[in-house]
Design a protein around this motif. Sequence first.
Motif, short mmCIF file in Angstrom:
data_model
loop_
_atom_site.label_atom_id
_atom_site.label_comp_id
_atom_site.label_asym_id
_atom_site.label_seq_id
_atom_site.Cartn_x
_atom_site.Cartn_y
_atom_site.Cartn_z
N ALA A 324 12.75 -24.54 -11.29
CA ALA A 324 12.99 -24.32 -12.72
C ALA A 324 11.86 -23.49 -13.34
O ALA A 324 12.11 -22.60 -14.16
N LYS A 325 10.64 -23.78 -12.95
CA LYS A 325 9.49 -23.03 -13.48
C LYS A 325 9.55 -21.57 -13.06
O LYS A 325 9.32 -20.67 -13.89
N ILE A 326 9.88 -21.34 -11.80
CA ILE A 326 10.01 -19.96 -11.30
C ILE A 326 11.07 -19.20 -12.09
O ILE A 326 10.87 -18.06 -12.51
N MET A 327 12.20 -19.85 -12.31
CA MET A 327 13.29 -19.21 -13.03
C MET A 327 12.95 -19.01 -14.50
O MET A 327 13.23 -17.96 -15.09
N HIS A 328 12.33 -20.01 -15.10
CA HIS A 328 11.96 -19.93 -16.52
C HIS A 328 10.98 -18.78 -16.75
O HIS A 328 11.16 -17.95 -17.67
N GLU A 329 9.95 -18.72 -15.91
CA GLU A 329 8.95 -17.66 -16.05
C GLU A 329 9.56 -16.29 -15.77
O GLU A 329 9.26 -15.31 -16.47
N GLY A 330 10.43 -16.23 -14.75
CA GLY A 330 11.05 -14.95 -14.42
C GLY A 330 11.94 -14.44 -15.53
O GLY A 330 11.86 -13.27 -15.93
N LEU A 331 12.80 -15.30 -16.06
CA LEU A 331 13.72 -14.90 -17.12
C LEU A 331 12.98 -14.55 -18.41
O LEU A 331 13.32 -13.57 -19.09
N THR A 332 11.95 -15.33 -18.72
CA THR A 332 11.16 -15.05 -19.92
C THR A 332 10.47 -13.70 -19.82
O THR A 332 10.42 -12.94 -20.80
N SER A 333 9.95 -13.38 -18.64
CA SER A 333 9.27 -12.09 -18.44
C SER A 333 10.23 -10.92 -18.59
O SER A 333 9.81 -9.80 -18.88
N GLY A 335 12.52 -10.87 -20.87
CA GLY A 335 12.89 -10.79 -22.27
C GLY A 335 14.00 -11.71 -22.70
O GLY A 335 14.44 -11.65 -23.86
N TYR A 336 14.47 -12.57 -21.82
CA TYR A 336 15.52 -13.51 -22.19
C TYR A 336 14.94 -14.65 -23.02
O TYR A 336 13.79 -15.06 -22.83
N ASN A 337 15.74 -15.19 -23.94
CA ASN A 337 15.40 -16.44 -24.62
C ASN A 337 15.88 -17.58 -23.74
O ASN A 337 17.08 -17.73 -23.50
N VAL A 338 14.94 -18.38 -23.26
CA VAL A 338 15.24 -19.43 -22.28
C VAL A 338 14.80 -20.79 -22.81
O VAL A 338 13.68 -20.93 -23.32
N PHE A 339 15.66 -21.78 -22.68
CA PHE A 339 15.37 -23.13 -23.14
C PHE A 339 15.60 -24.10 -21.98
O PHE A 339 16.32 -23.79 -21.03
N GLY A 340 15.01 -25.28 -22.07
CA GLY A 340 15.14 -26.24 -20.98
C GLY A 340 14.24 -25.85 -19.82
O GLY A 340 13.34 -25.02 -19.93
N GLY A 341 14.50 -26.47 -18.66
CA GLY A 341 13.74 -26.13 -17.46
C GLY A 341 12.34 -26.69 -17.41
O GLY A 341 11.61 -26.43 -16.45
N GLU A 342 11.93 -27.46 -18.43
CA GLU A 342 10.59 -28.03 -18.46
C GLU A 342 10.60 -29.55 -18.27
O GLU A 342 9.67 -30.11 -17.72
N ASN A 343 11.65 -30.20 -18.74
CA ASN A 343 11.83 -31.64 -18.55
C ASN A 343 13.21 -31.94 -17.97
O ASN A 343 13.66 -33.09 -18.02
N ALA A 344 13.85 -30.92 -17.43
CA ALA A 344 15.20 -31.06 -16.88
C ALA A 344 15.45 -29.91 -15.91
O ALA A 344 14.82 -28.85 -16.01
N PRO A 345 16.38 -30.08 -14.98
CA PRO A 345 16.65 -29.04 -13.98
C PRO A 345 17.62 -27.97 -14.46
O PRO A 345 18.13 -27.19 -13.66
N TYR A 346 17.93 -27.94 -15.77
CA TYR A 346 18.84 -26.95 -16.32
C TYR A 346 18.10 -25.97 -17.22
O TYR A 346 17.20 -26.37 -17.98
#
Length: 407
Positions: A324-333, A335-346
């Motif tokens: 989730a961290k890999i995906m969150h950081e990748g998507l954020t980099s 330019g996507y607005n990304v939510f979740g992925g910090e306390n949940a697997p979604y």
Amino acid sequence: MALVNECFLKLSNNYLFSDIAKKVSAYKAANPKAEIIRLGIGDVTKPLPKAAIEAMHKAVDEMACGETFRGYGPEHGYEFLINAIIKNDYEPRGIQLDECEVFISDGSKSDVGNIGDILGINNTIGVTDPIYPVYIDSNVMSGRAGDNVEGKWSNITYMPSVMENGFVPQIPDHKMDIVYLCYPNNPTGTVISKAELEKWVQYALKNDAIIMYDAAYEAYIQDASIPHSIYEIKDAKKVAIEFRSFSKTAGFTGVRCGYTVVPKELTARTASGERVALNALWNRRQCTKFNGTSYITQRGAEAVYSAEGKVQVRETINYYMTNAKIMHEGLTSMGYNVFGGENAPYLWVKTPDGLTSWGFFEKLLNEANVVGTPGVGFGPSGEGYIRLTAFGERANCEEAMTRLKRL
């Protein structure tokens, strides 16, 4: 003449994940060489904990011996598993439960869908929006949802949980009888603070309402300030039923085991005003309609709470949360607005360039061969989002991010 339950006819012919499977199958048939990465359906990919496997093997051997063979078990579950649940999931958080308040099942989805059996069809419903489809569909089947008017059911209050309100749904100013809350949330991956959860308990107490609290993903919470159980809130036992699952916690999606807590002090009214304990009604329902979860499965679930099992489960959860961290950081980099992925697997991703949920789904499938879940499939407020899961293999999650960068 036999008559059909016409409430079923009000449902959409297709289930969200069936629609996705059909679209992916059609694409694969037209593009047989395409390597599809599936980040849509929230199924796990890591094997069961070794401790659970060993316990289940031992239980199978017991079934092969006359002295240790077991036939029908108690419909509400074996004491050894119930006691392990109470000791490990609740007592460390200062929550006291009796054995009779915990009901073992074949998964929280079944219980969430069946709990309406013990409640009247004239109850009004409240749901956070977007939401797991079973909450609404099961009420449609029972005749409790009303009529579908432009994509919304007339007897259901939709409480938007979107970027604009920080994914904190506003409590309505009117009465609802049954409220569904899911935290960590599926599909948004967001969580609820203790202060906000206290507001919901107070609302339920004031309005004589019942909260259906789905905590299937509580083991993924990383923030120590976030409640794992609604019973961490004072007086919540008077108003809440809690659902939990071993599916995403310990990889039991193909084994099937979960449990539901129905406190003895939780009651509802009859039409004449009499208070009735729901614990006894749910026990009666289970004894009539459910034969119990298998002994072998329950021994596997019990082993999840062993010292070895806890370590193995935590390793698997850490694996998914690293995804989730890999995906969150990748998507954020990107330019996507990304939510979740910090306390949940979604991860809940805002679609770019004004694309609809299904439009972005098609773009990901056709141009990156990556499958997500269109947010609108979870409710009207899910339009403009797509859900990605971190349950895949690490290499696939990393490859999916590489492909998305090319877009």
